[in-house]
Scaffold this motif. Structure first.
Motif, short mmCIF file in Angstrom:
data_model
loop_
_atom_site.label_atom_id
_atom_site.label_comp_id
_atom_site.label_asym_id
_atom_site.label_seq_id
_atom_site.Cartn_x
_atom_site.Cartn_y
_atom_site.Cartn_z
N GLU A 2 0.83 -1.20 0.00
CA GLU A 2 0.00 0.00 0.00
C GLU A 2 0.87 1.24 0.00
N LEU A 3 0.39 2.26 -0.68
CA LEU A 3 1.05 3.57 -0.61
C LEU A 3 0.60 4.26 0.67
N GLU A 4 1.53 4.75 1.45
CA GLU A 4 1.18 5.46 2.66
C GLU A 4 0.83 6.90 2.31
N ILE A 5 -0.40 7.25 2.48
CA ILE A 5 -0.85 8.60 2.16
C ILE A 5 -1.14 9.35 3.46
N VAL A 6 -0.38 10.41 3.71
CA VAL A 6 -0.64 11.23 4.89
C VAL A 6 -1.90 12.05 4.63
N PRO A 7 -2.93 11.94 5.48
CA PRO A 7 -4.17 12.67 5.23
C PRO A 7 -3.91 14.15 5.08
N TYR A 8 -4.47 14.71 4.03
CA TYR A 8 -4.26 16.13 3.76
C TYR A 8 -4.80 17.00 4.87
N ASP A 9 -5.96 16.59 5.43
CA ASP A 9 -6.63 17.46 6.38
C ASP A 9 -6.26 17.14 7.82
N SER A 10 -5.09 16.44 8.03
CA SER A 10 -4.68 16.18 9.40
C SER A 10 -4.41 17.53 10.08
N GLY A 11 -5.11 17.78 11.18
CA GLY A 11 -4.95 19.03 11.89
C GLY A 11 -5.52 20.22 11.13
N PHE A 12 -6.38 19.96 10.14
CA PHE A 12 -6.85 21.05 9.29
C PHE A 12 -8.22 21.59 9.72
N LYS A 13 -9.13 20.70 10.09
CA LYS A 13 -10.51 21.12 10.33
C LYS A 13 -10.63 22.22 11.38
N GLU A 14 -9.73 22.16 12.37
CA GLU A 14 -9.78 23.16 13.44
C GLU A 14 -9.61 24.57 12.92
N TYR A 15 -8.82 24.71 11.83
CA TYR A 15 -8.52 26.04 11.29
C TYR A 15 -9.12 26.26 9.90
N GLN A 16 -10.06 25.42 9.50
CA GLN A 16 -10.60 25.51 8.15
C GLN A 16 -11.20 26.88 7.85
N THR A 17 -12.04 27.38 8.75
CA THR A 17 -12.70 28.67 8.54
C THR A 17 -11.69 29.79 8.41
N LEU A 18 -10.66 29.74 9.25
CA LEU A 18 -9.63 30.78 9.21
C LEU A 18 -8.88 30.75 7.88
N TYR A 19 -8.49 29.55 7.46
CA TYR A 19 -7.76 29.43 6.19
C TYR A 19 -8.62 29.85 5.00
N GLU A 20 -9.92 29.57 5.08
CA GLU A 20 -10.82 29.99 4.01
C GLU A 20 -10.85 31.52 3.91
N GLU A 21 -10.92 32.16 5.07
CA GLU A 21 -10.95 33.63 5.08
C GLU A 21 -9.64 34.19 4.52
N TRP A 22 -8.52 33.59 4.90
CA TRP A 22 -7.22 34.04 4.40
C TRP A 22 -7.14 33.86 2.89
N PHE A 23 -7.59 32.72 2.41
CA PHE A 23 -7.52 32.44 0.97
C PHE A 23 -8.38 33.40 0.18
N ASN A 24 -9.59 33.66 0.67
CA ASN A 24 -10.50 34.56 -0.04
C ASN A 24 -9.94 35.98 -0.11
N TYR A 25 -9.17 36.36 0.91
CA TYR A 25 -8.52 37.67 0.89
C TYR A 25 -7.31 37.66 -0.05
N ALA A 26 -6.49 36.62 0.04
CA ALA A 26 -5.26 36.55 -0.75
C ALA A 26 -5.55 36.39 -2.25
N ASP A 27 -6.63 35.66 -2.58
CA ASP A 27 -7.03 35.45 -3.97
C ASP A 27 -7.80 36.69 -4.43
N ALA A 28 -7.07 37.72 -4.80
CA ALA A 28 -7.65 39.05 -5.03
C ALA A 28 -8.76 39.06 -6.08
N ASP A 29 -8.58 38.28 -7.19
CA ASP A 29 -9.60 38.34 -8.24
C ASP A 29 -10.68 37.29 -8.06
N GLY A 30 -10.60 36.48 -7.00
CA GLY A 30 -11.68 35.57 -6.66
C GLY A 30 -11.91 34.43 -7.62
N ASP A 31 -10.88 34.03 -8.38
CA ASP A 31 -11.07 32.94 -9.34
C ASP A 31 -10.64 31.58 -8.80
#
Length: 489
Positions: A2-31
């Protein structure tokens, strides 16, 4: 195995809302695409050095698309946070336990800016209809939530598509490249889809397989299932190659043609051998011959090696290399992985090699597989350039043959003579246009295809179309790569 796949969202859900807000601000043209230009402004808030941010971008944009989606943006944020904690960031670090509990990085001045935006948004929400989903809310998708105009180029792949449609495809169409060499380019529930259905689905890359007919498509099947690895990799499993008495049974489709079609589009080709069946059958020889031009993609796997002892393995390895050398006819030694790639393997190889050899070989093979997404963009560029050069040579050949045809009578006889002496005609084209002999197509295969066409109906040499493609290779592609390179150099 088996390929060992480290879950992408390990430790992510706790900060999901914050990262979404940061991304929406950083992605200036919203695409939904965080570009290098946007990164320079946003990443500056981290106060990391230019060299550190260069490594952050290289790790986050591992597929070299020239932009970050939301998933890749979060990866960049984790890398920045690790760097701020004093770590030397690397791919291995981000797959280690150290990153699992990492907190969001410190971005100087960001919170004040976002607080101001929140106040404005709150006032606006009193009079505006319910908000639409943000690009970050679909972070698990590789597509942008906002439709990007067809005329815009926001990644290397977008740029290659545009160059193909505008500059390379007209040359391919004019000289019937798709009929001779390769079909024209086109652009997750768990399920199995019949081949005839897959081939006509616009969102699937298999439309070119329709040229192999219903006999093939009825045996071709696509299986889909949700798995993080399959977001980046598609596995293609071919049927076993016939040998011995089985070779007398003819397939109802062009097996080597299908193999060559997939070889041109894949990133890695694994040739599997059994230590008890090292003979290279006639069909296997034809399959390997169809892979010529893709030698850099080929890896050889000697499976079930735990079923023989050390002395036998040495002899088998030597015999395999000798057989491959005769078939491939290349001086370079091909990479051979030795092991037993089976979860139930007992790893019974005796002697000093033993388990250590198997484990190292397995690790090397898995590293090769895990590197595929990182090298996917480079391979696309490589294949695109190779296709463009092949199309130019094809245009020269077709237009040369057209030029040799008589104006009035004797056309059938002249065509037959050209086909019979095709190798000589190839040599003439090579000398006239100073082309590399190794880049010319297989003479016998070209003869077979050419016999089904009327040479007199082909196009004359159009130097403008060829010059357009050569300018694309010399200027457009280098400029495209420069535009979407790492913004930190």
């Amino acid at each position: 195995m088996e390929l060992e796949i480290v879950p992408y969202d390990s430790g992510f859900k706790e900060y999901q809302t914050l990262y979404e807000e940061w991304f929406n601000y950083a992605d200036a043209d919203g695409d939904g695409r965080f570009t290098g230009t946007e990164a320079i402004k946003f990443f500056a808030m981290s106060n990391l050095s230019r060299q550190e941010l260069k490594q952050v971008w290289a790790i986050a944009d591992s597929k070299r698309e020239g932009y970050l989606g939301f998933k890749e943006f979060v990866t960049a944020m984790k890398a920045i946070s690790m760097a701020q904690c004093g770590y030397t960031i690397s791919h291995d670090l981000l797959n280690s336990d150290a990153v699992r509990n990492i907190k969001p990085p410190t971005m100087e001045g960001l919170e004040a800016v976002l607080a101001k935006r929140r106040r404005k948004q709150k006032d606006k929400d009193l009079t505006v209809s319910p908000s639409q989903p943000s690009p970050a809310s679909s972070w698990f998708s590789s597509k942008s939530t906002k439709k990007v105009p067809a005329s815009s180029v926001t990644s290397i792949v977008d740029g290659l598509k545009r160059l193909y449609l505008q500059k390379l495809k007209p040359l391919e169409v004019a000289y019937r490249y798709n009929d001779f060499v390769s079909p024209l380019l086109s652009g997750p529930d768990e399920r199995s889809i019949p081949g005839n259905t897959v081939a006509v689905q616009a969102d699937m890359p298999f439309s070119g397989l329709t040229s192999f007919g219903t006999s093939f498509l009825s045996k071709f099947e696509c299986s889909q299932m949700p798995h993080p690895l399959l977001d980046h990799i598609t596995f293609v499993d071919s049927p076993g190659v016939l040998s011995g008495e089985k070779q007398r049974t003819h397939r109802q489709y062009d097996f080597t043609g299908v193999t060559a079609w997939f070889a041109a589009k894949c990133d890695l080709i694994l040739l599997l051998f059994d230590p008890h069946k090292l003979d290279v059958s006639d069909e296997f020889k034809r399959v390997i011959s169809s892979l010529r031009g893709h030698d850099d993609k080929i890896r050889v796997v000697l499976n079930k090696a735990d079923q023989v002892d050390t002395q036998q393995l040495m002899r088998i390895y030597g015999a395999l290399m000798w057989s491959l050398g005769k078939v491939l006819n290349v001086p370079e030694v091909m990479r051979v992985y030795i092991g037993s790639f089976n979860d139930n393997s007992m790893h019974s190889l005796s002697g000093p090699l033993g388990n250590e050899l198997f484990e190292k070989e397995q690790d090397d093979l898995l590293s090769d597989l895990k590197d595929i997404p990182k090298k996917a963009c480079d391979r696309r560029i490589n294949e695109f350039v190779k296709r463009a050069r092949d199309a130019v040579i094809h245009a020269y050949i077709i237009s040369h043959l057209k030029k040799q045809m008589p104006t009035m009578i004797g056309k059938a006889k002249a065509q037959q003579k050209l086909i019979e002496n095709l190798e000589d005609e190839f040599a003439k084209v090579q000398r006239e246009f100073h082309l590399p002999a190794g880049d010319f197509p297989n003479v016998e295969q070209f003869k077979e295809t050419l016999s089904g066409f009327n040479i007199d109906k082909f196009e004359k040499l159009d130097r403008r179309k060829i010059q357009t493609v050569e300018d694309m290779l010399a200027h457009d592609i280098p400029n495209l790569l420069k535009t979407f390179r790492n913004p930190y150099g």
